[in-house]
Design a protein around this motif. Sequence first.
Motif, PDB file in Angstrom:
ATOM      1  N   GLY A 137      52.188  26.024  40.180  1.00 46.51           N
ATOM      2  CA  GLY A 137      53.401  26.551  40.800  1.00 46.51           C
ATOM      3  C   GLY A 137      53.180  27.813  41.602  1.00 46.51           C
ATOM      4  N   ALA A 138      51.918  28.191  41.813  1.00 48.19           N
ATOM      5  CA  ALA A 138      51.606  29.425  42.521  1.00 48.19           C
ATOM      6  C   ALA A 138      50.390  29.220  43.413  1.00 48.19           C
ATOM      7  CB  ALA A 138      51.341  30.562  41.534  1.00 48.19           C
ATOM      8  N   ARG A 139      50.235  30.091  44.385  1.00 47.49           N
ATOM      9  CA  ARG A 139      49.025  30.133  45.189  1.00 47.49           C
ATOM     10  C   ARG A 139      48.755  31.573  45.575  1.00 47.49           C
ATOM     11  NH1 ARG A 139      50.967  27.475  51.005  1.00 47.49           N
ATOM     12  NH2 ARG A 139      52.111  29.304  51.768  1.00 47.49           N
ATOM     13  N   SER A 140      47.489  31.917  45.713  1.00 47.95           N
ATOM     14  CA  SER A 140      47.090  33.275  46.093  1.00 47.95           C
ATOM     15  C   SER A 140      46.218  33.200  47.330  1.00 47.95           C
ATOM     16  CB  SER A 140      46.327  33.963  44.953  1.00 47.95           C
ATOM     17  OG  SER A 140      47.189  34.234  43.863  1.00 47.95           O
ATOM     18  N   THR A 141      46.529  34.061  48.309  1.00 45.12           N
ATOM     19  CA  THR A 141      45.782  34.114  49.559  1.00 45.12           C
ATOM     20  C   THR A 141      45.035  35.433  49.624  1.00 45.12           C
ATOM     21  OG1 THR A 141      47.475  32.770  50.641  1.00 45.12           O
ATOM     22  CG2 THR A 141      45.941  33.960  52.069  1.00 45.12           C
ATOM     23  N   GLY A 142      43.733  35.358  49.917  1.00 45.93           N
ATOM     24  CA  GLY A 142      42.900  36.552  49.901  1.00 45.93           C
ATOM     25  C   GLY A 142      42.322  36.880  51.258  1.00 45.93           C
ATOM     26  N   ALA A 143      41.983  38.141  51.415  1.00 47.54           N
ATOM     27  CA  ALA A 143      41.334  38.632  52.630  1.00 47.54           C
ATOM     28  C   ALA A 143      40.592  39.911  52.291  1.00 47.54           C
ATOM     29  CB  ALA A 143      42.361  38.875  53.736  1.00 47.54           C
ATOM     30  N   GLY A 144      39.633  40.259  53.143  1.00 47.37           N
ATOM     31  CA  GLY A 144      38.934  41.531  52.981  1.00 47.37           C
ATOM     32  C   GLY A 144      38.222  41.643  51.658  1.00 47.37           C
ATOM     33  N   ASP A 145      38.480  42.753  50.952  1.00 49.35           N
ATOM     34  CA  ASP A 145      37.772  43.022  49.696  1.00 49.35           C
ATOM     35  C   ASP A 145      38.582  42.619  48.463  1.00 49.35           C
ATOM     36  OD1 ASP A 145      39.748  44.903  49.885  1.00 49.35           O
ATOM     37  OD2 ASP A 145      38.451  46.646  49.514  1.00 49.35           O
ATOM     38  N   ALA A 146      39.450  41.617  48.591  1.00 49.33           N
ATOM     39  CA  ALA A 146      40.242  41.149  47.452  1.00 49.33           C
ATOM     40  C   ALA A 146      39.326  40.656  46.343  1.00 49.33           C
ATOM     41  CB  ALA A 146      41.186  40.031  47.887  1.00 49.33           C
ATOM     42  N   VAL A 147      39.787  40.803  45.104  1.00 49.18           N
ATOM     43  CA  VAL A 147      39.022  40.329  43.954  1.00 49.18           C
ATOM     44  C   VAL A 147      39.983  39.811  42.896  1.00 49.18           C
ATOM     45  CG1 VAL A 147      38.959  42.662  42.966  1.00 49.18           C
ATOM     46  CG2 VAL A 147      37.315  40.943  42.191  1.00 49.18           C
ATOM     47  N   MET A 148      39.609  38.710  42.266  1.00 44.36           N
ATOM     48  CA  MET A 148      40.364  38.112  41.159  1.00 44.36           C
ATOM     49  C   MET A 148      39.402  37.998  39.983  1.00 44.36           C
ATOM     50  SD  MET A 148      42.267  34.363  41.159  1.00 44.36           S
ATOM     51  CE  MET A 148      43.110  34.756  42.697  1.00 44.36           C
ATOM     52  N   GLY A 149      39.774  38.558  38.831  1.00 52.77           N
ATOM     53  CA  GLY A 149      38.840  38.600  37.709  1.00 52.77           C
ATOM     54  C   GLY A 149      39.396  37.990  36.443  1.00 52.77           C
TER      55      GLY A 149
END
Length: 419
Positions: A137-149
């Motif tokens: 039910g969700a989505r995440s869009t990243g750019a640059g120095d984004a980080v998911m841990g």
Amino acid sequence: MLATLLIAAPAAAQTAYEAMAPLEPGTGVCPSGLCQPEGLQTFFTGLAMTEAGRRTRPVHVLQIGDSHTAGDRITGKLRVELQQRFGRAGRGVLPPGVPYDGYAPFHVAVGSAGWVTEIAPLQPPAGTASPRVGLSGARSTGAGDAVMGFELEPGSEATGVGVCGRARGPGPGLAIEFRGTIQALDFNGGGPEAEVCRSMAFGGATNDVRLRPLGDGVVIDSVRLDGAGPGVVLSNLGRVGATLRDLAARDEGTVSAELEAWRPDLIVLAFGTNEGFDDAFEPAAYEALLRGQVARLRTLAPGVSIMILGAPDGQRSGVAGGCSADGVRAPPPSLALVRDVQGRVAADMGVAFWDWHGRMGGDCSADRLALRAEPYMRGDRVHFSSAGSDWIGGVLAGDLLGAYDAWKATGNTGSGGAE
């Protein structure tokens, strides 16, 4: 450390289950709580093959539902019970990053910085445009120095990761950081909008996994944390306020790619509470929707076992002459209608049905459980306390394992070669 990513409280502090004075579950309408256990053939066969040492691929339980699922307290107890018997095979599928404030899944702490997360609207009317999302039910869009841990507690370490989404541009798309190394993961499909599910093995266990975009516009729909099989993995994908209509609105291409990659053995549908509090609830429309979603899941995940969790008891306040101890609370009338539809559809379509309402004590049990010396329900008479979640999750685990043991006792031990 993930603390720099504004993570939830450490998972290890959330998952200690303490022994409590036993409370006997109610009886309900199903023998030992579970109707149509024959609908769990695929799931039971996977467990039997695991016990016999003839299966290395994890047995995957995927629960999709509302706040009872999102909180991961009930599913957390079920995960612990199944993994204690059959082995820990990973934490499973998670939403991309932190989908909402207060998100605190068990067995893993999650942090995100620089990713823009979009949540699909609740209960969209037919034809309403919504973000293209999968089962989380969700989505995440990243750019640059984004980080998911993702930081896993001891015993739940990851030996690999799977990611579903799309790169939307040239280059590999994602960088995976683990065990002091960074490796690129090809995240491109046949076009910039093509959904892909890719995986990477780590060559060993780690408790710290991070995802970084390589280029702008990288979209992540879901993340799967794999463990060293064999054993059980239990994924919980829930949303506060969700109904079955929300599942129906999930993008077909994304859901298809996810289920093909995740290969669930058992899908648990845990909706019904929010439908039951809807005064405009229409049983006929709900029955058509439920039948359609069971058929959809069977098409997208051929051979999968499906189990419906019947809607639990819940109380609405401000009711004259209610069944609660103070006389001002009672279940909304639609809750019983929801359970009736769920039970009939499950029986007609050969789907397992767990009588949650009966096992928690039947009508007005939410009030009785809330008034215990150690409350099992919160004051809203809808959500379970931590102690109550531990209890009812244990009842569900016991009913499932009891049905599995009865199935094995008839001579069913799994068929076919090793998997």
